[in-house]
Design an enzyme around this catalytic site. Structure first.
Site, PDB file in Angstrom:
ATOM      1  N   ARG A 164       0.735  -1.234  -0.227  1.00 33.20           N
ATOM      2  CA  ARG A 164      -0.082  -0.167   0.165  1.00 33.20           C
ATOM      3  C   ARG A 164       0.632   1.501  -0.316  1.00 33.20           C
ATOM      4  O   ARG A 164       0.721   1.966   0.456  1.00 33.20           O
ATOM      5  CB  ARG A 164      -0.629   0.086   0.755  1.00 33.20           C
ATOM      6  N   SER A 237     -10.778  -0.182   3.563  1.00 36.49           N
ATOM      7  CA  SER A 237     -10.192  -0.224   4.704  1.00 36.49           C
ATOM      8  C   SER A 237      -9.739   1.233   5.623  1.00 36.49           C
ATOM      9  O   SER A 237      -9.296   1.834   3.972  1.00 36.49           O
ATOM     10  CB  SER A 237      -8.906  -1.058   4.365  1.00 36.49           C
ATOM     11  N   GLU A 343      -5.395   4.784   6.751  1.00 36.66           N
ATOM     12  CA  GLU A 343      -5.003   4.633   4.846  1.00 36.66           C
ATOM     13  C   GLU A 343      -5.439   5.520   3.715  1.00 36.66           C
ATOM     14  O   GLU A 343      -4.918   6.187   3.631  1.00 36.66           O
ATOM     15  CB  GLU A 343      -5.290   2.872   4.784  1.00 36.66           C
TER      16      GLU A 343
HETATM   17  N1  EPU Z   1     -10.621 -10.005  10.477  1.00 35.71           N
HETATM   18  C1  EPU Z   1     -10.712  -9.609  11.768  1.00 35.71           C
HETATM   19  N2  EPU Z   1     -12.580  -9.241  12.010  1.00 35.71           N
HETATM   20  C2  EPU Z   1     -12.948  -8.083  10.848  1.00 35.71           C
HETATM   21  C3  EPU Z   1     -11.769  -8.513   9.415  1.00 35.71           C
HETATM   22  C4  EPU Z   1     -11.284  -9.207   9.027  1.00 35.71           C
HETATM   23  O1  EPU Z   1     -11.046 -11.043  12.606  1.00 35.71           O
HETATM   24  O2  EPU Z   1     -13.903  -7.795  10.698  1.00 35.71           O
HETATM   25  C5  EPU Z   1      -9.461 -10.829  10.264  1.00 35.71           C
HETATM   26  C6  EPU Z   1      -9.845 -11.802   8.876  1.00 35.71           C
HETATM   27  O3  EPU Z   1     -10.418 -13.062  10.223  1.00 35.71           O
HETATM   28  C7  EPU Z   1      -8.699 -12.076   8.644  1.00 35.71           C
HETATM   29  C8  EPU Z   1      -7.588 -11.362   8.481  1.00 35.71           C
HETATM   30  O4  EPU Z   1      -8.354 -10.281   9.187  1.00 35.71           O
HETATM   31  O5  EPU Z   1      -8.069 -13.237   9.206  1.00 35.71           O
HETATM   32  C9  EPU Z   1      -7.430 -10.374   7.939  1.00 35.71           C
HETATM   33  O6  EPU Z   1      -8.644 -10.526   6.742  1.00 35.71           O
HETATM   34  P1  EPU Z   1      -9.253  -9.849   5.101  1.00 35.71           P
HETATM   35  O7  EPU Z   1      -9.085 -11.065   4.712  1.00 35.71           O
HETATM   36  O8  EPU Z   1     -10.725  -9.460   5.416  1.00 35.71           O
HETATM   37  O9  EPU Z   1      -8.394  -8.325   4.936  1.00 35.71           O
HETATM   38  P2  EPU Z   1      -8.061  -7.233   5.511  1.00 35.71           P
HETATM   39  O10 EPU Z   1      -6.186  -7.465   5.768  1.00 35.71           O
HETATM   40  O11 EPU Z   1      -9.084  -6.759   6.802  1.00 35.71           O
HETATM   41  C10 EPU Z   1      -6.740  -6.414   3.395  1.00 35.71           C
HETATM   42  C11 EPU Z   1      -6.481  -5.147   2.316  1.00 35.71           C
HETATM   43  C12 EPU Z   1      -7.828  -4.989   1.963  1.00 35.71           C
HETATM   44  C13 EPU Z   1      -8.624  -6.578   0.123  1.00 35.71           C
HETATM   45  C14 EPU Z   1      -8.374  -7.910   1.212  1.00 35.71           C
HETATM   46  C15 EPU Z   1      -8.604  -9.086   0.516  1.00 35.71           C
HETATM   47  C16 EPU Z   1      -5.504  -4.101   3.494  1.00 35.71           C
HETATM   48  C17 EPU Z   1      -5.561  -2.367   5.205  1.00 35.71           C
HETATM   49  N3  EPU Z   1      -6.712  -4.494   3.007  1.00 35.71           N
HETATM   50  O12 EPU Z   1      -7.778  -6.166   3.887  1.00 35.71           O
HETATM   51  O13 EPU Z   1      -8.388  -4.357   0.837  1.00 35.71           O
HETATM   52  O14 EPU Z   1      -9.411  -6.438  -0.151  1.00 35.71           O
HETATM   53  O15 EPU Z   1      -6.876  -7.108   2.370  1.00 35.71           O
HETATM   54  O16 EPU Z   1      -7.096  -8.985   0.456  1.00 35.71           O
HETATM   55  O17 EPU Z   1      -4.117  -4.133   3.124  1.00 35.71           O
HETATM   56  C18 EPU Z   1      -8.554  -1.329   1.114  1.00 35.71           C
HETATM   57  O18 EPU Z   1      -7.291  -1.603   0.642  1.00 35.71           O
HETATM   58  O19 EPU Z   1      -9.695  -1.061   0.988  1.00 35.71           O
HETATM   59  C19 EPU Z   1      -8.821  -2.807   0.799  1.00 35.71           C
HETATM   60  C20 EPU Z   1     -10.827  -3.493   1.333  1.00 35.71           C
END
Ligand code: EPU
Length: 348
Positions: A164, A237, A343
């Site tokens: 990012r 995010s 972000e």
């Molecule tokens: N998790 C929680 N609670 C939540 C959401 C997530 O405990 O409400 C835990 C999940 O269980 C999982 C981990 O956090 O173990 C990661 O969650 P997720 O796969 O949903 O991805 P994220 O890390 O929350 C990132 C990106 C997203 C992207 C997703 C999928 C960032 C800041 N965000 O989210 O990007 O869609 O991975 O690749 O890196 C964005 O930047 O706007 C965005 C949507």
């Protein structure tokens, strides 16, 4: 005299996905690089700041608005060449690029579907999701140098892409991105390497199948903008996933186990980075610090489908949103000693 139309006191909230914030004192729509350069020159000569607006999906506009010139990027050319090369103007909606690539069976963007915003914004924060990042397929970034007002081309090596992150994000006053050239893989295999996605599709799935699976996952998390979804006013995010040292990550995991938040250290989501550090999941940290999905503070709150998205429910203010973001940040810092970073960009 100027050869473009400058509007005054243009409301910015409708041009952002948060639907928050005040007006731009001056506003111009740039359909080409000539207008962009003329607008940048005008702002400089008049002593005003100049801010670039793309799709407004990663932007927070203060309640008082912006006191300078907002340049709305509307450069709309897109050209798919037979070799798998795609040349795209900064103002082209990102989904148009993904759609054109998947339809042609050109691999490289199939996981980056359902992301709002315009193409020019994608190199700035090196947009990524479900195991892909745009940096992997960027061949050239076309820019206007904000100092010399000259058009140039940058190779990916000079863009300093990271998680990012890029040189454009760290030095926002240096360039305006006016176009991006992508090198895709005609007939190539799709990317199935994100845990959640691997559960949905076979490794040999078609690009269309991968794209549909990603869209399903994103919809479940309210990460596809749908006006009927009560969580739709957001910037995706709101915080970056924090990258911490191995020692800090171990501390977070030990704390979570000691406090009975998880049954074992293995249940704490964490991802090793190439630099030997550990990326933690900000959404998880937020929930485990006691802020549940669906939490509300007046007109703002946490998405009911993903703890990492802050949402505006309508009728709120940017001040409320930022105050709530501070509250979330403080809770995570108190509980786990981890500092979350915002972000989306704040327009100041
Ligand atoms: N998790 C929680 N609670 C939540 C959401 C997530 O405990 O409400 C835990 C999940 O269980 C999982 C981990 O956090 O173990 C990661 O969650 P997720 O796969 O949903 O991805 P994220 O890390 O929350 C990132 C990106 C997203 C992207 C997703 C999928 C960032 C800041 N965000 O989210 O990007 O869609 O991975 O690749 O890196 C964005 O930047 O706007 C965005 C949507």
């Amino acid at each position: 005299m100027t050869d473009f139309e400058i509007q005054r006191d243009v409301p910015l909230a409708p041009l952002t996905t948060f639907e928050l914030g005040g007006p731009a004192r001056f506003f111009v729509r740039a359909g080409g690089t000539e207008t962009l350069v003329a607008a940048l020159r005008w702002a400089r000569e008049e002593g005003h700041g100049a801010a670039i607006l793309g799709g407004g999906s990663n932007l927070i506009v203060p309640d008082e608005g912006y006191s300078g010139l907002v340049i709305h990027m509307a450069l709309g050319d897109i050209d798919f060449e037979d070799s798998g090369r795609v040349e795209v103007g900064a103002g082209v909606p990102w989904e148009v690029v993904v759609d054109g690539a998947v339809t042609r069976d050109w691999a490289g963007l199939e996981c980056l579907t359902g992301i709002p915003g315009s193409t020019g914004a994608t190199p700035i924060q090196n947009v990524g999701a479900y195991g892909q990042e745009v940096a992997e397929v960027i061949e050239r970034v076309l820019v206007v140098d904000r100092e010399s007002l000259v058009l140039g081309e940058l190779a990916p090596g000079t863009c300093e892409f990271g998680y990012r992150d890029s040189m454009f994000k760290r030095e926002p006053e240096r360039y305006v991105v006016v176009g991006v050239h992508f090198a895709l893989r005609p007939g190539g295999a799709g990317t199935v390497r994100y845990g959640e996605l691997e559960k949905q599709v076979r490794p040999s799935a078609s690009l269309g199948e991968i794209r549909n699976a990603v869209l399903d996952l994103r919809r479940k998390k309210s990460m596809v903008i749908d006006p009927d979804d009560p969580n739709h006013r957001s910037a995706g995010s709101f915080f970056l996933n924090p990258v911490v040292t191995r020692t800090e990550a171990d501390h977070v995991a030990a704390l979570a186990v000691a406090e009975g938040l998880v049954p074992s250290i293995a249940a704490v989501p964490s991802y090793p980075t190439p630099t030997g550090e550990v990326k933690l999941a900000a959404g998880w940290l937020i929930e485990k610090s006691g802020i549940a999905k669906g939490t509300r503070r007046g007109a703002v709150g946490i998405s009911s489908n993903h703890a990492l998205a802050l949402v505006h429910h309508g009728g709120g203010t940017t001040a409320e949103l930022l105050a709530f973001a501070d509250e979330v940040r403080a809770r995570v810092a108190d509980r786990f000693g981890v500092q979350l970073k915002r972000e989306p960009r704040l327009l100041v």
